[in-house]
Design an enzyme around this catalytic site. Structure first.
Site, PDB file in Angstrom:
ATOM      1  N   ASP A 135       0.868  -1.169   0.000  1.00 58.96           N
ATOM      2  CA  ASP A 135       0.000   0.000   0.000  1.00 58.96           C
ATOM      3  C   ASP A 135       0.918   1.237   0.000  1.00 58.96           C
ATOM      4  OD1 ASP A 135      -2.283   1.715   0.531  1.00 58.96           O
ATOM      5  OD2 ASP A 135      -1.537   1.812   2.589  1.00 58.96           O
ATOM      6  N   ASP A 163      -0.332   5.084   0.758  1.00 63.99           N
ATOM      7  CA  ASP A 163      -0.679   6.120   1.744  1.00 63.99           C
ATOM      8  C   ASP A 163      -0.721   5.537   3.152  1.00 63.99           C
ATOM      9  OD1 ASP A 163      -1.101   8.360  -0.068  1.00 63.99           O
ATOM     10  OD2 ASP A 163      -2.707   7.104  -0.862  1.00 63.99           O
ATOM     11  N   GLU A 183      -1.155  11.367   4.384  1.00 59.27           N
ATOM     12  CA  GLU A 183      -2.522  11.876   4.477  1.00 59.27           C
ATOM     13  C   GLU A 183      -2.622  13.260   5.122  1.00 59.27           C
ATOM     14  OE1 GLU A 183      -4.866  10.726   2.865  1.00 59.27           O
ATOM     15  OE2 GLU A 183      -4.728   8.565   2.663  1.00 59.27           O
ATOM     16  N   GLY A 221     -10.442   6.756  -1.450  1.00 53.83           N
ATOM     17  CA  GLY A 221     -10.570   7.411  -2.759  1.00 53.83           C
ATOM     18  C   GLY A 221     -10.934   8.875  -2.585  1.00 53.83           C
ATOM     19  N   GLU A 254     -14.437   9.880  -4.052  1.00 51.42           N
ATOM     20  CA  GLU A 254     -15.473   9.276  -3.216  1.00 51.42           C
ATOM     21  C   GLU A 254     -15.555  10.001  -1.868  1.00 51.42           C
ATOM     22  OE1 GLU A 254     -13.046   7.803  -4.885  1.00 51.42           O
ATOM     23  OE2 GLU A 254     -13.853   6.121  -6.028  1.00 51.42           O
ATOM     24  N   HIS A 293     -10.797  17.211  -8.005  1.00 47.70           N
ATOM     25  CA  HIS A 293      -9.809  16.145  -7.865  1.00 47.70           C
ATOM     26  C   HIS A 293      -8.598  16.367  -8.760  1.00 47.70           C
ATOM     27  CE1 HIS A 293      -8.282  11.927  -7.683  1.00 47.70           C
ATOM     28  NE2 HIS A 293      -8.479  12.202  -6.429  1.00 47.70           N
ATOM     29  N   LYS A 313      -6.672  18.941  -6.917  1.00 48.30           N
ATOM     30  CA  LYS A 313      -6.101  18.338  -5.703  1.00 48.30           C
ATOM     31  C   LYS A 313      -4.876  17.495  -6.043  1.00 48.30           C
ATOM     32  CE  LYS A 313      -5.662  14.659  -2.933  1.00 48.30           C
ATOM     33  NZ  LYS A 313      -5.401  13.235  -3.210  1.00 48.30           N
ATOM     34  N   THR A 340      -2.820   0.309  -4.348  1.00 48.96           N
ATOM     35  CA  THR A 340      -3.273   1.494  -3.626  1.00 48.96           C
ATOM     36  C   THR A 340      -4.539   2.054  -4.244  1.00 48.96           C
ATOM     37  OG1 THR A 340      -2.665   3.753  -2.996  1.00 48.96           O
ATOM     38  CG2 THR A 340      -1.752   2.948  -5.040  1.00 48.96           C
TER      39      THR A 340
HETATM   40  C1  XBP Z   1      -5.543   5.992   0.338  1.00 52.13           C
HETATM   41  C2  XBP Z   1      -6.714   6.793   0.026  1.00 52.13           C
HETATM   42  C3  XBP Z   1      -6.625   7.785  -1.023  1.00 52.13           C
HETATM   43  C4  XBP Z   1      -5.930   9.080  -0.694  1.00 52.13           C
HETATM   44  C5  XBP Z   1      -6.323  10.104  -1.719  1.00 52.13           C
HETATM   45  O1  XBP Z   1      -5.965   4.733   0.889  1.00 52.13           O
HETATM   46  O2  XBP Z   1      -7.768   6.592   0.566  1.00 52.13           O
HETATM   47  O3  XBP Z   1      -7.942   8.115  -1.325  1.00 52.13           O
HETATM   48  O4  XBP Z   1      -6.330   9.550   0.587  1.00 52.13           O
HETATM   49  O5  XBP Z   1      -5.950   9.732  -2.995  1.00 52.13           O
HETATM   50  P1  XBP Z   1      -5.019   3.446   0.867  1.00 52.13           P
HETATM   51  P2  XBP Z   1      -6.774  10.201  -4.298  1.00 52.13           P
HETATM   52  O6  XBP Z   1      -3.780   3.823   1.579  1.00 52.13           O
HETATM   53  O7  XBP Z   1      -5.796   2.399   1.626  1.00 52.13           O
HETATM   54  O8  XBP Z   1      -4.792   3.038  -0.561  1.00 52.13           O
HETATM   55  O9  XBP Z   1      -7.294  11.585  -4.019  1.00 52.13           O
HETATM   56  O10 XBP Z   1      -5.770  10.169  -5.421  1.00 52.13           O
HETATM   57  O11 XBP Z   1      -7.903   9.231  -4.475  1.00 52.13           O
HETATM   58 MG    MG Z   2      -3.006   3.113   3.403  1.00 55.78          MG
END
Ligand code: XBP
Ligand code: MG
Length: 260
Positions: free
Chosen positions: A15, A17, A24, A58, A61, A88, A91, A128
């Site tokens: 993964d 993030d 985050e 996401g 989302e 997005h 962002k 991810t």
């Molecule tokens: C990561 C996320 C992502 C990021 C934002 O989750 O939830 O949505 O916060 O990225 P994980 P985007 O680590 O479980 O993959 O804005 O590009 O969607």
């Molecule tokens: Mg994560």
């Protein structure tokens, strides 16, 4: 007597993030707020609110979920999808800028383990929910030239229809690499990520981060505070037993050889 798996470890699936880096709070959250301000919205996601919003994986989302909470009619209007898409795009640009300016660093042990894994002949992949541009920016900023070709498969963002906790992204990576779940270990930091990995039949090494320490990770094969360095050993449990050290290919091969 201990039971051993007959599928030797072939690959590590990471993964991004929260797992490779704490992206985050100081990365994604800041980038969302910059995009909101740019388009004249009075939305502002502080650290605590963002922690709650992380339950929705996401970025698109997550924005839609927040919008529904404060203005259901607006979020369900015909043009809502277009605004979310524009937010997005902006962002993502802000996030890439932040990462390139050095706003996020890899977590302890990540660089070392990636380098050791490659030397040890383990294949590397990413699974991810985040946007591919974000993954490439982070890897470039954190690893420089070494990032090129390090991961043979990058599963990211909208490449699958449903995001974590759906197992789709892990199943997609396994299929691309022609591997079975028993030949791989997943690395995760969140309950949604762990559910996705388990749903794909993978065992997971979980290293909770700023937003996920204190969550329940009973399903994790290994639960450690981070991946550790020789001078900063990780602490936690592996297969129910206390463990301390720097996670390396030898340790991972031993863990993968155990059968639950
Ligand atoms: C990561 C996320 C992502 C990021 C934002 O989750 O939830 O949505 O916060 O990225 P994980 P985007 O680590 O479980 O993959 O804005 O590009 O969607
Ligand atoms: Mg994560």
């Amino acid at each position: 007597m201990a039971a051993y798996s007959d599928a030797p470890l072939r690959a590590l699936i990471f993964d991004v993030d929260g797992t490779l880096a704490e992206t985050e709070r100081d990365g994604h959250r800041v980038a969302f707020n910059r995009a909101f301000a740019e388009l004249g919205l009075d939305w502002n996601w502080d650290e605590a609110l963002y922690g709650r919003l992380l339950e929705v994986t996401g970025g698109k989302e997550r924005m839609l979920h927040y919008w529904r909470g404060i203005d259901a009619a607006g979020a369900d209007a015909a043009d809502a999808g277009a605004l979310v898409a524009e937010l997005h795009r902006r962002k993502t640009r802000h996030y890439v800028d932040l990462v390139e300016s050095g706003a996020v660093a890899l977590r302890p042990g990540v660089r070392r383990l990636l380098e050791q894994a490659r030397e040890a002949g383990l294949r590397l992949a990413v699974a991810t929910t985040t946007t591919p541009d974000n993954v490439h920016a982070l890897l470039r900023a954190a690893l420089g030239e070494a990032a090129e070709g390090l991961f043979e498969c990058i599963g990211a963002g909208d490449i699958v229809p449903r995001k974590k906790p759906d197992p789709g992204i892990y199943l997609w990576v396994l299929e691309q690499m022609n591997l079975s779940p028993g030949q791989c270990l997943a690395f995760e930091d969140s309950p949604a990520g762990l559910r996705a990995a388990r749903g794909a039949g993978l065992r997971a090494v979980v290293t909770p981060g700023v937003y996920t320490s204190g969550e329940c990770f009973d399903e994790a094969w290994a639960l450690l505070d981070h991946l550790g360095e020789p001078e900063q050993p990780a602490q936690g449990r592996v297969a129910g037993l206390r463990w301390s050290g720097a996670v390396d290919p030898a340790a991972l091969r031993a863990w993968a050889a155990q059968r639950a």
